[in-house]
Scaffold this motif. Structure first.
Motif, PDB file in Angstrom:
ATOM      1  N   GLN A   1       0.815  -1.230   0.000  1.00 24.04           N
ATOM      2  CA  GLN A   1       0.000   0.000   0.000  1.00 24.04           C
ATOM      3  C   GLN A   1       0.843   1.273   0.000  1.00 24.04           C
ATOM      4  OE1 GLN A   1      -3.252   0.234  -0.355  1.00 24.04           O
ATOM      5  NE2 GLN A   1      -3.619  -1.935  -0.376  1.00 24.04           N
TER       6      GLN A   1
ATOM      7  N   VAL B   1      -0.469  12.016  -2.698  1.00 17.85           N
ATOM      8  CA  VAL B   1      -1.615  11.315  -2.085  1.00 17.85           C
ATOM      9  C   VAL B   1      -2.888  12.020  -2.545  1.00 17.85           C
ATOM     10  CG1 VAL B   1      -2.652  10.644   0.102  1.00 17.85           C
ATOM     11  CG2 VAL B   1      -0.191  10.852  -0.064  1.00 17.85           C
TER      12      VAL B   1
ATOM     13  N   GLU C   1      -8.483  13.479  -1.321  1.00 19.48           N
ATOM     14  CA  GLU C   1      -9.670  12.910  -0.678  1.00 19.48           C
ATOM     15  C   GLU C   1      -9.292  12.064   0.529  1.00 19.48           C
ATOM     16  OE1 GLU C   1      -9.094  13.064  -3.887  1.00 19.48           O
ATOM     17  OE2 GLU C   1     -10.672  14.471  -4.448  1.00 19.48           O
ATOM     18  N   THR C   2      -8.006  11.691   0.638  1.00 22.25           N
ATOM     19  CA  THR C   2      -7.576  10.890   1.786  1.00 22.25           C
ATOM     20  C   THR C   2      -7.338  11.767   3.011  1.00 22.25           C
ATOM     21  OG1 THR C   2      -5.288  11.085   1.089  1.00 22.25           O
ATOM     22  CG2 THR C   2      -6.465   9.110   0.375  1.00 22.25           C
TER      23      THR C   2
END
Lengths: 316, 511
Positions: free
Chosen positions: B119, B436, B439-440
């Protein structure tokens, strides 16, 4: 004659560090005015305050009766300033530096080229006019810096330690240049910690110590105010002075010092003492090799003044 | 104006004559764009390593792996599940696929294929994982279609058979009806049969008795009596048979009626089955397997990675070059010995600020002009958006240059200023979509990040370059940049003199 530059009650501090304390100066036109003092005494700060780079905490500076704060643009137009750090662009050539600073100093395009040529000739950099400033020697860089200060034909030239970091030959060169600048009726204000240099060059001298002005005047005035005595330095062929010392002793002779190969006599009547020395030598089988009558040097005056002030020099 | 040009000329000369600056600042970004452009000018993923493990590979699992191999994924079969997962951890594989033992299509089988991914390599993982899942999904769909086509085929066949047999049921139903009505007729007739004395036999007996009185032919009379007896016997038998028939008919009729209702029921059921089968509107296998289809449509024509990266790439170059170039220009000027001479010259500070800004913007715009010229060569359709791009670039570059100038005025050495500019650029880039997805981030931070100059600038360039929209569509972002520019100008005007003085005070104390 009114002073061309008036420094009135200037004080300047950086934080708690008081650099200048109530400085008053009157600098006459067309003279070489020296500000002397040891490193760290506030000479550079005084000059930078005089040009408006630092704003004084109190007091004011006037140029030709105009207040610096109110007429800064006009004053910057009539003043040239050369620091001890060679304020030029190392990556520009001699000519480019002059062209750049000339343009900034509002020299018209029509006269800029001729000004540059004249200034280059004046500081004797003709052979290096297309050299990058970084490739010039220390002395040449200093001359370029002065040239940049002169490009707009200022009436006043301020020089901060112009002979700093230069070898004796280059120093002589720069001093000669300053004399030539002054010869053209440009007022020169310069600082130096080399007291004998200022003594030789300046018409007026201000002595600065720990941010205070100790004394100001012509070298002669300073000497006179310091002492009415002269020094006679004598060297004889045999260099044996014991008999001579006995013969010349009088109430006018304040001090006799046998400095090995020479005799130093401090007297309030140099003429009378001198004739006594000559007759004493004549009556002996010795001969005079060298004899000088001297006033006390600026160094001695400075040392004496510092002693009187009771403050040790900053940074010493 | 003459002064301004002279200062700009001087700035250019100094930058160009300083070889390291010229190389890094002027040519570095061009080289970077060239390299990135060449490297990313493709829409495929190369050298993607996928580890796979299955206790027992079979035809189905191999066919899935083969499908992945066809798409240039490098498949490595590992000896254990652990080594496959560890391969992802160590970076040997980008993904690990664990296929269950004997992957088969049956109700009992566990057909869950597990995909392991690192991830921390979020962008790559998202891209590859979805590609792998698509590929496995394709195989799964193939199998589903095959199974569903059997079910649908059987259903069609059943319907056809039922339709065929429905005629037979109808015939049977008609026959039953005829049979029932026949039974009713028989029952009526049987019921109407009269075997009593009042009937013909009684009359016959009466006539015979009359005849006996008239004649003495005993023999004939005896024969007649015998006949009568036989007749009586037969009638009695017929009576019995009639009674039996009369008794049997109701149960027959009942059965016939019952069968008739069963036949009706059968007919109805079959009709219902047929109508139910017909009611299944979708009998197409593909539709049954995927009743809802998702198809991704690019809002722009299919492009290579570099096309999508281009706005962000340009933004990164603009941001870092502008920040570094302007901060270095300012700091070099500030720490330059010549700065003092500039300061004491009869020239206003605003001229030096303007000259620094113009020098930097000229350099960055020149660099971008080269980049866009190359881009236009590759994508001539961009020429229609050139004016918008130019305006946007000017606005974006201005904001970053002014920010870089502030950095230069704040710091007191080239090293700290460079570090400051890089850190600032990194923060701006970090809180953008580049590393990144925004929205994270928590909503509260997202709201702040919306004002990030990098995000606003990136959005403007993406709108213009990728979607070929006008500046009007990016007005909110343009306002954000304008506010930044105004704020930066105020800050620069405030700190210009203070910064220089502070630097000189520090120098004074360190002398």
């Amino acid at each position: 004659m009114p002073a061309q530059i008036e420094v009135k009650n200037i004080s300047k501090s950086f934080g708690k560090h008081e650099v200048l304390k109530d400085i008053n100066l009157e600098i006459p036109a067309k003279k070489i005015f020296g500000i002397i003092g040891p490193s760290g005494c506030g000479k550079t700060t005084l000059l930078k305050t005089m040009i408006g780079f630092w704003e004084p905490d109190s007091g004011e500076v006037k140029y030709e009766t105009r207040n610096l704060k109110e007429h800064s643009n006009y004053i910057r137009q009539i003043v040239g300033f050369a620091t001890q750090e060679n304020c030029v662009y190392p990556k520009l050539t001699v000519r480019e530096n002059l062209e750049y600073f000339g343009t900034l100093s509002n020299v018209p395009r029509s006269t800029l080229k001729s000004n540059i040529d004249k200034v280059i000739r004046f500081v004797r950099l003709e052979d290096s006019s297309d050299e990058l400033a970084e490739n010039l020697s220390g002395g040449m860089q200093r001359r370029l810096d002065i040239a940049c200060s002169l490009i707009h034909k200022p009436r006043i030239l301020i020089l901060d330690e112009p002979t700093e970091d230069l070898d004796p030959l280059l120093r002589k060169d720069v001093l000669a240049l300053i004399k030539r600048i002054n010869y053209d009726d440009t007022t020169v204000v310069m600082t130096s910690h080399l007291l004998h240099e200022a003594e030789q060059l300046c018409d007026m001298i201000a002595i600065l110590h720990n941010g205070r002005l100790l004394k100001c005047g012509t070298p002669e005035e300073l000497r006179k105010s310091f002492s009415k005595e002269d020094e006679i330095h004598l060297i004889t062929l045999k260099r044996k002075y014991s008999d001579l010392i006995k013969k010349i002793k009088s109430k006018d002779v304040k001090k006799i010092e046998n400095a090995g190969n020479r005799l130093i006599i401090r007297t309030s009547d140099s003429e009378g003492t001198l004739s006594k020395i000559l007759s004493a030598i004549k009556s002996s089988d010795d001969k005079i090799v060298q004899i000088d009558v001297r006033k006390p040097s600026l160094t001695e005056i400075f040392e004496s003044l510092v002693k009187k002030s009771g403050e040790a020099p900053r940074g010493h | 104006m003459v002064k301004l040009l002279e200062v700009i000329k001087k700035n250019f000369k100094i930058l160009i004559r300083s070889k390291s600056s010229a190389l890094i600042i002027l040519f570095g970004p061009l080289l970077l764009i060239l390299l990135v452009g060449t490297a990313f000018n493709t829409s495929a993923f190369y050298d993607i390593k996928v580890g796979s493990y299955s206790p027992n590979y079979n035809e189905l699992s191999d066919s899935i792996l083969k499908k992945l191999q066809q798409d240039q994924y490098k498949i490595s079969k590992t000896k254990s599940e652990e080594s496959c997962i560890n391969g992802v951890k160590t970076g040997a594989y980008h993904l690990c696929i664990i296929i269950p033992e004997n992957l088969t299509i049956s109700q009992e089988a566990d057909n869950t294929i597990q995909v392991y991914a690192d991830q921390s390599r979020m962008n790559l993982v998202f891209a590859i994982r979805s590609a792998i899942i698509d590929k496995v999904g394709e195989k799964s769909k193939e199998l589903s279609e095959s199974l569903t086509s059997i079910v649908v085929g059987q259903l069609e066949e059943t319907k056809a058979s039922l339709e065929e047999k429905q005629g037979v049921v109808k015939i049977l139903k008609d026959s039953n009806e005829q049979f029932t009505s026949g039974l009713v007729d028989v029952e009526t007739q049987v019921t109407n049969l009269d075997f009593g004395d009042d009937n013909i036999l009684g009359q016959f007996k009466n006539k015979t008795a009359e005849l006996k009185l008239q004649t003495n032919d005993t023999r004939t009379l005896t024969e007649i009596d015998d006949i009568i007896k036989v007749l009586e016997e037969k009638i009695a038998n017929m009576q019995l048979a009639s009674d039996a028939i009369a008794n049997t008919i109701p149960s027959l009729k009942e059965k016939a009626i019952a069968e008739s209702s069963q036949l009706v029921d059968l007919e109805r059921t079959s009709s219902k089955i047929i109508s139910n089968v017909e009611a299944i509107k979708v009998r197409d296998v593909e539709t049954l397997v995927s009743p809802i289809k998702t198809s991704m449509h690019a809002v722009t024509a299919e492009k290579t990675h570099v096309n999508y990266l281009f706005p962000t790439l340009i933004m990164m170059v603009v941001m870092f070059v502008s920040l570094l170039l302007s901060s270095i220009t300012v700091i070099r000027e500030k720490i330059s010995r010549a700065y003092f001479r500039n300061y004491i010259s009869p020239t206003k500070a605003v001229l030096f600020i303007a000259a620094t800004y113009l020098t930097n913007i000229l350099i960055v715009v020149l660099q971008l002009a080269i980049v866009f010229a190359v881009m236009l060569f590759i994508q001539p359709e961009l020429s229609s958006t050139l004016l918008n791009i130019g305006t946007a670039v000017l606005l974006i570059t201005s904001s970053f240059i002014l920010l870089g100038m502030i950095v230069g005025y704040i710091f007191n050495s080239e090293e700290t200023s460079t570090m400051g500019a890089i850190s600032l650029g990194t923060i701006l880039m970090f809180f953008s979509n580049t590393i990144v997805p925004l929205e994270t981030l928590p909503v509260s931070i997202q709201k702040i990040v919306d004002f990030n100059m990098f995000v606003a600038s990136d959005t403007i360039l993406r709108n213009i370059i990728i979607f070929e929209s006008g500046l009007k569509e990016s007005l909110p972002e343009i306002y954000i940049l304008l506010v930044h520019i105004a704020a930066f100008i105020v800050i620069i005007a405030t700190i210009y003199n203070v910064s220089s003085k502070m630097f000189n005070i520090k120098r004074y104390f360190h002398k």
